[in-house]
Design a protein around this motif. Structure first.
Motif, mmCIF file in Angstrom:
data_model
loop_
_atom_site.group_PDB
_atom_site.id
_atom_site.type_symbol
_atom_site.label_atom_id
_atom_site.label_comp_id
_atom_site.label_asym_id
_atom_site.label_seq_id
_atom_site.Cartn_x
_atom_site.Cartn_y
_atom_site.Cartn_z
ATOM 1 N N PHE A 41 0.791 -1.230 0.000
ATOM 2 C CA PHE A 41 0.000 0.000 0.000
ATOM 3 C C PHE A 41 0.823 1.280 0.000
ATOM 4 C CE2 PHE A 41 -2.956 -3.185 1.702
ATOM 5 C CZ PHE A 41 -3.952 -3.050 0.754
ATOM 6 N N SER A 45 -14.389 -7.104 13.976
ATOM 7 C CA SER A 45 -14.208 -6.281 12.776
ATOM 8 C C SER A 45 -13.882 -7.154 11.574
ATOM 9 C CB SER A 45 -13.137 -5.223 12.999
ATOM 10 O OG SER A 45 -11.958 -5.823 13.437
ATOM 11 N N ILE A 55 -15.850 -7.371 8.071
ATOM 12 C CA ILE A 55 -15.198 -7.169 6.781
ATOM 13 C C ILE A 55 -15.691 -8.206 5.781
ATOM 14 C CG2 ILE A 55 -12.996 -7.407 5.591
ATOM 15 C CD1 ILE A 55 -11.803 -6.215 8.272
ATOM 16 N N LYS A 115 -19.301 -8.135 4.065
ATOM 17 C CA LYS A 115 -19.664 -7.082 3.101
ATOM 18 C C LYS A 115 -20.543 -7.653 1.986
ATOM 19 C CE LYS A 115 -16.631 -7.750 -0.645
ATOM 20 N NZ LYS A 115 -16.744 -7.420 -2.045
ATOM 21 N N GLY A 122 -11.730 -1.438 13.075
ATOM 22 C CA GLY A 122 -10.776 -2.270 12.340
ATOM 23 C C GLY A 122 -9.420 -1.604 12.257
ATOM 24 N N ILE A 143 -10.995 -5.114 -4.716
ATOM 25 C CA ILE A 143 -11.410 -4.899 -3.329
ATOM 26 C C ILE A 143 -11.934 -3.485 -3.110
ATOM 27 C CG2 ILE A 143 -9.955 -6.661 -2.269
ATOM 28 C CD1 ILE A 143 -7.988 -4.373 -1.569
ATOM 29 N N THR A 167 -15.219 -1.825 -0.330
ATOM 30 C CA THR A 167 -15.329 -2.744 0.810
ATOM 31 C C THR A 167 -14.807 -2.022 2.048
ATOM 32 O OG1 THR A 167 -13.102 -3.559 0.474
ATOM 33 C CG2 THR A 167 -14.861 -4.798 -0.589
ATOM 34 N N TYR A 168 -15.023 -2.648 3.203
ATOM 35 C CA TYR A 168 -14.431 -2.076 4.410
ATOM 36 C C TYR A 168 -12.923 -2.275 4.402
ATOM 37 C CZ TYR A 168 -19.118 -1.835 6.382
ATOM 38 O OH TYR A 168 -20.428 -1.545 6.611
ATOM 39 N N ILE A 169 -12.531 -3.436 3.905
ATOM 40 C CA ILE A 169 -11.136 -3.830 4.032
ATOM 41 C C ILE A 169 -10.210 -2.852 3.306
ATOM 42 C CG2 ILE A 169 -10.830 -5.363 2.024
ATOM 43 C CD1 ILE A 169 -9.906 -7.431 4.211
ATOM 44 N N ILE A 213 -9.316 -0.047 5.449
ATOM 45 C CA ILE A 213 -8.586 -0.359 6.683
ATOM 46 C C ILE A 213 -7.134 -0.735 6.394
ATOM 47 C CG2 ILE A 213 -8.458 -1.987 8.600
ATOM 48 C CD1 ILE A 213 -11.520 -2.155 8.483
ATOM 49 N N LEU A 214 -6.955 -1.715 5.505
ATOM 50 C CA LEU A 214 -5.618 -2.289 5.284
ATOM 51 C C LEU A 214 -4.513 -1.273 4.986
ATOM 52 C CD1 LEU A 214 -6.019 -5.660 3.369
ATOM 53 C CD2 LEU A 214 -5.428 -5.229 5.749
ATOM 54 N N PRO A 215 -4.754 -0.251 4.145
ATOM 55 C CA PRO A 215 -3.626 0.624 3.820
ATOM 56 C C PRO A 215 -3.080 1.397 5.016
ATOM 57 C CG PRO A 215 -5.404 0.927 2.243
ATOM 58 C CD PRO A 215 -5.941 0.082 3.355
#
Lengths: 313, 432, 282
Positions: free
Chosen positions: A42, B16, B20, B23, C87, C142, C145-147, C150-152
């Motif tokens: 990222f 959480s 996720i 979704k 998250g 992706i 989405t929520y992910i 969050i992930l970055p």
């Protein structure tokens, strides 16, 4: 003294190495791997992609004319653009003003709030409020405060100068625009440094202060000889973070002045934004962000070197 | 104690991560679904959603509503393009249309909507929706925009200024200049003119609001046939128009950027005339009442020129459902309730039938002049280099207001624009 | 002397309250505006002292944005924001603290290079990688989405660095003792470093919580539907290209601020407790 200390440290390190088994190294790898993978995906990967972009004439919306490799043309143009250099000096000016103001105020407030006996939670939240307010809202509010000629800021200035200092066009004057942005930014963000300072202050054992109390040290002496030296790690952390944040100044400027008047509040990230998001020249924009990266990296390395010599002493 | 925290943390992670994976699945576009990408504040969204619902109710075709805030709208669009997921219908800010047609992402609209609807478009609406290379129609909208003068009637009467009653009757620039001089002598007036510097003079407002002054003088941002900036943006006519703004700025006639956008109608009424978009009408008339008078933009020499452009509807070339996409657009633009919803928020009509539903734009005591201006509109250059043109012109405009030599500032912009066009090999087939 | 001490504390507290009110006075303006029902009134009042005054306070703006008829499905946005925040914060606390700890205590040879590398990653301005990253996540499928929200952020260079700096202050003797007792690398982290540095954990939780809550540009770019879109993006609905709906914008901003305040107070409790508990131990 120094030598003995060093020998002791080396001995400790050898002892530690002996105790660390191969099993532990596997644990170690497992613990750092998630972070490394995420950072790669990222941050590093898109960054490397933008390095590639920076040597092309890529546009935001891909047109029928294929994207061309243009070598270092973008870099040459940026470095010969006076606006880029103006933005560069603006960012420097901003950092030199905002870092001492913001960090100094944060440190003072953290010290006051740390050893409170009454209304601790309430007061901390009160002083933390500006930081939890989204920047978009902050700028809207301050725009009103800076309004000419009847805004609150002008009312205050004229009140305290007994009318001698006339209304000032805060955001529209080439001289005052940047200091106005500095004040607003420091107000919004000091909570960040304050909370880290509070964290740092929590780590100083209370007994030291109690001992100093018994020895009759006053507040200033306690700060000078106990608090300040104990905050060395926190200070390094805060100085580095604040510098980097200051060099990345953008949101306030984009909403309030769009870089004006006459480019006096243009910043490097705004320059990147204007060429990429507004002018839709992705390649050019990527090249300017690479230059910004190198610039901050340079400043960071200089800071790191001088700080590490400071830490050693 | 610490164990408790750890347990809390673990629980939170579990919850959480559960969320996720919970979704929703994005459904594949079914046969009878049209997706539509749009922007705007909540009132506009409501009008679009409600009309789309009525469309579904009457035709059975589902509409997938992709609301996208207008910040970074083009970036979003670029994202959809790169992922090959362009919706069927997209709303586009008019100056970006040419870029998207040139890039091949927008399809000609006339085959998918009725000729009756096309006949209903105002001249300005056709201008903002046409691609200059083939002269064909690629979009349509119910709304448009304009910029005009709002003045304080009391102040104008005090200095004995003539009040124009139609666009043909507009102030000449010499007349306007003299009126500003007279207004500056009134004690209540701190600034004769507000050009909304608070919107930012280095952004789109500069190009949108003030390039028509150059066009009215006989200049322009760029040659509309050869697509070369040098010799047009810095022509004597263009320079002459911009010199007026510099003069007004130097004389202190303009409301400063920290002055906000309400100096015309706040309690002090310190500004006499505001040079602003049609959207100011609601707040200014609420505060000033009958004291507010609406006046066309001044004529800088070759007749009044006004800006136009708003968000327009297009069908994407990648859409597999163009027929129904066209039906949706046609439905909305002929849906009386939809048009009434837009009229209620003061939208500027781009359809003649819509104007009939917007009483303010028909009333000579209100905004009729603003609607009349639609016949005098000059669109911003419909060219793929527009993003560069606007950035460079806006920088020049800001520099001019701050005292930079007008010819030098405009020549710098001309060079930057022509450089960009050259970098892209002239954006063929433009310039041929 | 005791009494004098107490009086001094009292004066200090009062002064801090007064000064604090001055500091937050700009926010009073927001609160006052949110209580004005007439949007044009707000615009007329701006720039003068009347911006701080309200004659007829009304809750209409709040009712409007929270009502179920509102186009903005505020409750859904609110829930989305909470999920993303939870998250992001838990993820950051785990991933970044593990990394910070490993960088401090680890023996692998790469660590020497990793720390400067990670800090230099913090230098990359988000604005400059946002577009390539957006293209990537759309390709990975992706987006929306929520992910992806969050992930970055959970492997955060700045918080890895923060944990590292705080961990450096832990006395070596503590972990030495544990190692001699045969505790593993992981157990020393989990049972000594994390608990002893609760102030670092709380600091990161608060700061990252704010960040996650106020995140704007990224969710704007990667969300397409209401299903996962956070509150901050919903706020953008109160301003269009020409008009800003000040009344509802101000009310929505207040609504947006309240949960953060609660979140802050909640973690403050831990903060203050952790001081108390170290004091007792000592």
């Amino acid at each position: 003294m120094n030598l003995v200390h060093k020998m002791y440290q080396n001995a400790q390190k050898r002892e530690r190495d002996r105790l660390m088994s191969g099993h532990d190294q596997r644990q170690e790898l497992l613990m750092i791997l998630p972070a490394l993978i995420l950072l790669f995906l990222f941050l590093l990967l898109p960054f490397l992609m933008s390095v590639e972009l920076s040597c092309t004439n890529q546009r935001l919306v891909q047109g029928p004319v294929p994207t061309k490799f243009v070598g270092l043309r973008n870099y040459v143009r940026i470095l010969s653009d006076p606006e880029f250099w103006q933005a560069f000096w603006n960012v420097m000016r901003f950092s030199l003003m905002v870092i001492p103001l913001q960090c100094g105020f944060a440190l003072i407030m953290a010290n006051f709030l740390n050893k409170l006996t009454m209304m601790k939670s309430f007061l901390r939240s009160l002083y933390f409020l500006p930081f939890i307010t989204p920047m978009v809202i902050v700028t809207v509010i301050w725009q009103t405060i800076y309004q000419y000629p009847n805004g609150i800021m002008n009312t205050l200035v004229s009140f305290f100068s007994f009318g001698a200092v006339g209304p000032i066009e805060w955001l529209g004057s080439e001289f005052w625009a940047m200091p106005s942005i500095v004040l607003l930014s420091a107000w919004q963000a000091y909570g960040f440094q304050m909370i880290i300072y509070l964290g740092g202050l929590q780590n100083i054992p209370n007994e030291i202060y109690e001992a100093a109390d018994i020895d009759g040290a006053n507040g200033w002496e306690q700060f000078r000889f106990i608090t300040w030296p104990s905050l060395i790690n926190t200070n390094v952390l805060i100085l580095i973070i604040t510098t980097i944040q200051a060099l990345k100044l953008f949101t306030q400027v984009n909403i309030l002045t769009k870089g004006g008047p006459n480019g006096t509040t243009n910043t490097l990230v705004h320059y990147i934004y204007e060429s990429g998001f507004v002018g839709q020249k992705i390649g050019y924009s990527a090249a300017s962000s690479l230059l910004l990266f190198l610039l901050i990296l340079g400043i960071f390395l200089v800071q790191r070197l001088s700080l590490s010599s400071l830490e050693r002493n | 104690m610490s164990k408790k925290i750890l347990v809390c943390l673990l629980l939170a992670v579990l919850i959480s991560s559960g969320m996720i994976y919970a979704k929703g699945q994005s459904e594949e576009a079914a046969d009878r679904t049209v997706s539509i990408m749009f922007q705007g504040p909540d009132t506009e969204q409501a009008a679009i959603r409600d009309s789309a619902n009525r469309f579904t109710a009457s035709t059975g075709v589902e509409v997938e509503l992709l609301f996208t805030p207008h910040d970074s709208y083009t970036e979003k669009l670029a994202g959809y393009i790169s992922a090959k997921q362009l919706p069927d219908v997209i709303q586009i800010d008019a100056p970006n249309l040419s870029n998207l047609v040139w890039s091949g992402y927008v399809s000609e609209i006339s085959p998918y909507i009725s000729s009756g609807l096309i006949d209903d478009m105002t001249l300005s609406n056709i201008a903002q929706s046409t691609y200059p290379v083939d002269g064909k129609l690629y979009a349509i909208s119910q709304i448009d925009s304009t910029v005009l003068l709002y003045a304080n009637r009391t102040y104008l009467e005090r200095i004995g200024a003539r009040i124009p009653t139609s666009v043909a009757d507009a102030w000449t620039i010499e007349e306007f200049d003299a009126i500003l001089d007279d207004l500056s002598s009134l004690p209540e007036v701190s600034w004769p003119l507000d050009i909304m510097k608070s919107y930012g003079t280095t952004g789109e407002w500069a190009t949108y609001g003030f390039s028509p002054a150059m066009q009215s003088a006989g200049g322009d941002l760029i040659g509309r046939g050869d697509w070369v900036a040098d010799g047009t943006i810095n022509s004597a006519k263009s320079i002459e128009a911009m010199e007026y703004f510099q003069k007004w700025s130097e004389k202190g006639y303009l409301v400063p950027s920290s002055g906000g956008d309400n100096q015309l109608y706040n309690a002090d009424r310190a500004a006499a005339i505001a040079w602003c978009g049609h959207w100011l009408w609601a707040s200014a008339s609420a505060a000033l009442g009958d004291d507010l008078v609406v006046i066309p933009l001044p004529d800088f020499g070759t007749g009044v020129a006004t800006p136009n452009g708003s968000w327009i509807w297009s069908i994407t070339s990648t859409s597999s459902n163009k027929e129904q996409a066209g039906q949706l657009i046609e439905f909305m633009l002929t849906d009386e309730q939809f048009l009434k919803d837009w009229a209620a928020i003061g939208a500027y009509p781009a359809l003649k039938s819509f104007a009939q539903l917007s009483p303010d734009y028909l009333d000579p005591d209100k905004m009729a002049i603003a609607f009349e201006q639609a016949d005098y509109a000059v669109s911003r250059p419909p060219h793929p280099a527009y993003p560069t043109i606007t950035v460079e012109y806006a920088k020049a405009f800001d520099a001019i207001l701050n005292g930079t030599d007008v010819a030098a500032a405009l020549t710098k912009a001309a060079e930057a624009i022509d450089d960009d066009i050259e970098d892209n090999d002239g954006y063929p087939p433009f310039g041929n | 002397m005791r009494v004098g001490q107490e009086r001094k504390e009292m004066i200090k507290t009062v002064l801090l309250i007064v000064f604090g009110i001055i500091i937050v006075s700009p926010l009073v303006l927001m609160l006052v505006s949110s209580l004005k029902d007439d949007m044009y009134q707000i615009m007329e009042d701006m720039g003068s002292i009347r911006a701080f005054m309200v004659t007829e306070p009304s809750m209409n703006n709040y009712r409007e944005i929270l009502s179920s008829e509102s186009v903005q499905n505020f409750k859904r946005f609110f829930l989305n924001s909470i999920i993303v925040l939870t998250g992001t914060v838990t993820g950051t606390l785990l991933i970044s603290s593990m990394a910070g700890y490993t960088l401090h205590r680890g023996t692998l040879a790469i660590h020497k290079f990793l720390l400067p590398l990670i800090i230099s990653l913090y230098i990359i301005p988000m604005e400059s990688i946002m577009l390539p990253l957006m293209y990537q996540v759309m390709k990975w499928g992706i987006s929306d989405t929520y992910i992806v929200q969050i992930l970055p952020f959970i492997a955060s260079p700045i918080y890895i660095f923060l944990f590292y700096q705080f961990f450096r202050q832990v006395p070596i003797s503590l972990s030495e003792a544990a190692m001699i007792e045969g505790a593993s690398f992981w157990r020393i982290y989990w049972e000594i470093f994390l608990p002893i540095n609760r102030s670092a954990v709380v600091t990161v939780a608060i700061l990252q919580g704010m960040d996650a809550w106020n995140q704007y540009l990224w969710p704007l770019l990667v969300t397409q539907t209401e299903r996962v879109r956070p509150m901050s993006v919903a706020l953008a609905s109160f301003s269009g290209t020409g008009v800003v709906y000040w009344d509802r914008l101000m009310a929505a901003s207040v609504v947006m601020l309240l949960p953060v305040l609660v979140f802050f107070l909640f973690f403050q409790k831990f903060f203050i407790q952790s001081v108390a508990s170290t004091a007792v131990k000592g």
